[in-house]
Design a protein around this motif. Structure first.
Motif, PDB file in Angstrom:
ATOM      1  N   GLN A 236      -7.479  20.410   0.858  1.00  0.00           N
ATOM      2  CA  GLN A 236      -6.638  21.059  -0.145  1.00  0.00           C
ATOM      3  C   GLN A 236      -5.350  20.260  -0.361  1.00  0.00           C
ATOM      4  N   HIS A 237      -4.806  19.713   0.719  1.00  0.00           N
ATOM      5  CA  HIS A 237      -3.585  18.913   0.596  1.00  0.00           C
ATOM      6  C   HIS A 237      -3.824  17.678  -0.259  1.00  0.00           C
ATOM      7  N   GLU A 238      -4.999  17.080  -0.191  1.00  0.00           N
ATOM      8  CA  GLU A 238      -5.319  15.935  -1.046  1.00  0.00           C
ATOM      9  C   GLU A 238      -5.230  16.313  -2.523  1.00  0.00           C
ATOM     10  N   LEU A 239      -5.601  17.553  -2.855  1.00  0.00           N
ATOM     11  CA  LEU A 239      -5.592  18.007  -4.241  1.00  0.00           C
ATOM     12  C   LEU A 239      -4.201  18.380  -4.723  1.00  0.00           C
ATOM     13  N   PHE A 240      -3.426  19.050  -3.884  1.00  0.00           N
ATOM     14  CA  PHE A 240      -2.172  19.652  -4.336  1.00  0.00           C
ATOM     15  C   PHE A 240      -0.916  18.950  -3.812  1.00  0.00           C
ATOM     16  N   GLY A 241      -1.020  18.244  -2.690  1.00  0.00           N
ATOM     17  CA  GLY A 241       0.175  17.643  -2.105  1.00  0.00           C
ATOM     18  C   GLY A 241       1.221  18.671  -1.741  1.00  0.00           C
ATOM     19  N   HIS A 242       0.787  19.852  -1.281  1.00  0.00           N
ATOM     20  CA  HIS A 242       1.733  20.925  -0.992  1.00  0.00           C
ATOM     21  C   HIS A 242       2.432  20.700   0.343  1.00  0.00           C
ATOM     22  N   THR A 243       3.448  21.510   0.598  1.00  0.00           N
ATOM     23  CA  THR A 243       4.290  21.348   1.775  1.00  0.00           C
ATOM     24  C   THR A 243       4.192  22.516   2.756  1.00  0.00           C
ATOM     25  N   ARG A 244       3.460  23.558   2.364  1.00  0.00           N
ATOM     26  CA  ARG A 244       3.350  24.756   3.214  1.00  0.00           C
ATOM     27  C   ARG A 244       1.998  25.418   2.971  1.00  0.00           C
ATOM     28  N   PHE A 245       1.405  25.928   4.053  1.00  0.00           N
ATOM     29  CA  PHE A 245       0.162  26.686   3.966  1.00  0.00           C
ATOM     30  C   PHE A 245       0.306  27.948   4.801  1.00  0.00           C
ATOM     31  N   LEU A 246       0.144  29.108   4.152  1.00  0.00           N
ATOM     32  CA  LEU A 246       0.205  30.391   4.849  1.00  0.00           C
ATOM     33  C   LEU A 246      -1.155  31.072   4.778  1.00  0.00           C
ATOM     34  N   MET A 247      -1.602  31.599   5.902  1.00  0.00           N
ATOM     35  CA  MET A 247      -2.899  32.260   5.995  1.00  0.00           C
ATOM     36  C   MET A 247      -2.730  33.755   6.263  1.00  0.00           C
TER      37      MET A 247
ATOM     38  N   GLU B 161      11.265  16.755  -7.191  1.00  0.00           N
ATOM     39  CA  GLU B 161      10.160  17.297  -6.388  1.00  0.00           C
ATOM     40  C   GLU B 161      10.603  18.569  -5.672  1.00  0.00           C
ATOM     41  N   LEU B 162       9.797  19.628  -5.804  1.00  0.00           N
ATOM     42  CA  LEU B 162      10.113  20.910  -5.182  1.00  0.00           C
ATOM     43  C   LEU B 162       9.031  21.288  -4.173  1.00  0.00           C
ATOM     44  N   PRO B 163       9.377  22.103  -3.179  1.00  0.00           N
ATOM     45  CA  PRO B 163       8.365  22.576  -2.238  1.00  0.00           C
ATOM     46  C   PRO B 163       7.291  23.407  -2.938  1.00  0.00           C
ATOM     47  N   LEU B 164       6.059  23.281  -2.454  1.00  0.00           N
ATOM     48  CA  LEU B 164       4.927  24.052  -2.959  1.00  0.00           C
ATOM     49  C   LEU B 164       4.173  24.626  -1.776  1.00  0.00           C
ATOM     50  N   GLY B 165       3.906  25.923  -1.809  1.00  0.00           N
ATOM     51  CA  GLY B 165       3.117  26.573  -0.771  1.00  0.00           C
ATOM     52  C   GLY B 165       1.813  27.113  -1.332  1.00  0.00           C
ATOM     53  N   ILE B 166       0.784  27.150  -0.484  1.00  0.00           N
ATOM     54  CA  ILE B 166      -0.489  27.779  -0.810  1.00  0.00           C
ATOM     55  C   ILE B 166      -0.686  28.943   0.141  1.00  0.00           C
ATOM     56  N   ASN B 167      -0.986  30.119  -0.404  1.00  0.00           N
ATOM     57  CA  ASN B 167      -1.294  31.306   0.395  1.00  0.00           C
ATOM     58  C   ASN B 167      -2.779  31.618   0.257  1.00  0.00           C
ATOM     59  N   ALA B 168      -3.463  31.839   1.384  1.00  0.00           N
ATOM     60  CA  ALA B 168      -4.912  32.024   1.352  1.00  0.00           C
ATOM     61  C   ALA B 168      -5.354  32.989   2.452  1.00  0.00           C
ATOM     62  N   HIS B 169      -6.588  33.496   2.305  1.00  0.00           N
ATOM     63  CA  HIS B 169      -7.210  34.315   3.339  1.00  0.00           C
ATOM     64  C   HIS B 169      -7.935  33.420   4.337  1.00  0.00           C
ATOM     65  N   GLY B 170      -7.928  33.818   5.610  1.00  0.00           N
ATOM     66  CA  GLY B 170      -8.644  33.032   6.606  1.00  0.00           C
ATOM     67  C   GLY B 170      -8.694  33.720   7.952  1.00  0.00           C
ATOM     68  N   PHE B 171      -9.456  33.114   8.857  1.00  0.00           N
ATOM     69  CA  PHE B 171      -9.584  33.642  10.216  1.00  0.00           C
ATOM     70  C   PHE B 171     -10.250  32.573  11.063  1.00  0.00           C
ATOM     71  N   LEU B 172      -9.833  32.460  12.325  1.00  0.00           N
ATOM     72  CA  LEU B 172     -10.389  31.459  13.227  1.00  0.00           C
ATOM     73  C   LEU B 172     -10.971  32.096  14.476  1.00  0.00           C
ATOM     74  N   ALA B 173     -11.989  31.450  15.005  1.00  0.00           N
ATOM     75  CA  ALA B 173     -12.540  31.779  16.317  1.00  0.00           C
ATOM     76  C   ALA B 173     -13.027  30.484  16.938  1.00  0.00           C
ATOM     77  N   ASP B 174     -13.494  30.552  18.167  1.00  0.00           N
ATOM     78  CA  ASP B 174     -13.908  29.339  18.865  1.00  0.00           C
ATOM     79  C   ASP B 174     -15.109  28.679  18.211  1.00  0.00           C
ATOM     80  N   THR B 175     -15.959  29.447  17.571  1.00  0.00           N
ATOM     81  CA  THR B 175     -17.092  28.885  16.837  1.00  0.00           C
ATOM     82  C   THR B 175     -17.071  29.403  15.403  1.00  0.00           C
ATOM     83  N   SER B 176     -17.699  28.659  14.532  1.00  0.00           N
ATOM     84  CA  SER B 176     -17.756  29.045  13.127  1.00  0.00           C
ATOM     85  C   SER B 176     -18.485  30.369  12.948  1.00  0.00           C
ATOM     86  N   ARG B 177     -19.609  30.530  13.634  1.00  0.00           N
ATOM     87  CA  ARG B 177     -20.392  31.769  13.510  1.00  0.00           C
ATOM     88  C   ARG B 177     -19.594  32.967  13.996  1.00  0.00           C
TER      89      ARG B 177
END
Length: 356
Positions: free
Chosen positions: A305-316, A233-249
């Motif tokens: 996403q973790h349910e699908l891939f079982g990855h160990t790292r997520f970078l945004m 078993e080797l580490p797996l990371g997912i890199n994705a675009h994203g952004f957060l604020a206090d509300t979704s809108r």
């Protein structure tokens, strides 16, 4: 050699975007943008994120052409966060020099440096350093990756290749106190996924558009290749675009103008269809690639996403285009203080032995 993993890791990566503000049309000075970038890394460290990465580019809309240099400045302002390239375009750099730069960074940072190498999604470095795109770029990349791993694992290397002068037992210095972690970045090329698994390298999979479930075959290729090569078993990371604020809108309203400006500019270069608000909002849904929303939405999406891939790292990558600096800092704060603890706790629960 892979880095130790004691918990699910979350972090950020950036290209140091240097683009006009969609609100004012003004582009920050390079010095101010660099100052903001260092503040982003400093806050990421303070709120407990695990990784900060910088991508290498050689074009006017991205500021970071030398990730190791900027990461060294970040090392002086942070204490715990891992510092990695995201990515180093190895085909247009010398593997010996790349190793030396990141070995130096590792010593400066107290053992926090990593390398993420890849083929690169932009071509501007090839005319700059090679005079054009080589006829067999995959062979060039494979040879330079082989040399990088040889230099990482051995102080003195004897090596022959076609793309640089040979090494005849010369020593390569400095040497960090532990083997330098090297990740292989993959954008959806099957041969790259197999290469990562066969070599026993952690894989960072970039998913920046569409349904992320469609990348499951690449993860299976990676894991099957690793198992066949005896790496387990080797580490797996997912890199994705994203952004957060206090509300979704608020998150969507802040991110869309900058995000669409960048993606539509790149789309004109590459023949993509224009991105409008309806497309952007559709990509924010569960199962799609954009992690833009409030902390609850982003947490749910990472765990799905973790349910699908079982990855160990997520970078945004939060800084897709130029967003207000205050909003960027708030997004980092929410990611570190609200999303990360919940994600880590739930992943730990999922992985705990039955009855524990």
């Amino acid at each position: 050699m892979t880095p130790p993993f004691t918990a699910f890791q979350l972090g950020l990566y950036s290209f140091g975007d240097s683009t006009p503000s969609p609100d004012t049309g003004v582009t920050l000075s390079p010095a101010q943008r660099m100052k903001n970038l260092l503040e982003e890394a400093e806050l990421a460290d303070q709120v407990g994120l695990d990784v900060f990465g910088l991508g290498e580019h050689h074009r006017p809309d991205y500021l970071v052409s030398s990730p190791a240099t900027v990461l060294a400045a970040m090392a002086a302002r942070t204490r715990s966060i891992r510092l990695t390239s995201a990515v180093t375009v190895l085909g247009t750099d010398d593997p010996v020099r790349v190793y030396q730069q990141f070995a130096t960074l590792d010593l400066l940072s107290g053992g926090r440096a990593e390398l993420m190498v890849g083929r690169g999604s932009f071509a501007e470095s090839f005319p700059l350093f090679l005079g054009g795109m080589p006829a067999d770029y995959d062979a060039l990349f494979a040879e330079r990756l082989e040399l990088l791993l040889q230099v990482r694992d051995h102080e003195h290397v004897t090596w022959r290749g076609r793309t640089r002068p040979p090494l005849n037992g010369e020593g390569v210095y400095p040497r960090p106190e532990r083997p330098l972690p090297v990740w292989l970045a993959v954008g959806g090329t099957p041969s790259s996924a197999r290469r990562a698994g066969t070599l026993g390298l952690p894989m960072a999979l970039a998913i920046i558009g569409g349904a992320y479930e469609r990348f499951a075959p690449f993860v299976r290729l990676y894991r099957d290749a690793a198992q066949a090569a005896g790496h387990g078993e080797l580490p797996l990371g997912i890199n994705a675009h994203g952004f957060l604020a206090d509300t979704s809108r608020e998150a969507a309203d802040l991110a869309f103008p900058a995000h669409s400006l960048v993606m539509n500019r790149l789309g004109r270069e590459r023949g993509w269809a224009p991105m409008g608000r309806a497309h952007f909002d559709a990509e924010r849904r569960l199962g799609r690639a954009l992690f833009v929303g409030d902390p609850e939405e982003v947490t749910e999406k990472i765990l799905h996403q973790h349910e699908l891939f079982g990855h160990t790292r997520f970078l945004m990558q939060m800084s897709v285009g130029t967003l207000p600096h205050r909003a960027m800092l708030r997004s980092i704060e929410l990611f570190g203080t609200q999303v990360a603890p919940l994600v880590r706790a739930e992943v730990a629960r999922r992985l705990a032995p039955a009855g524990a």
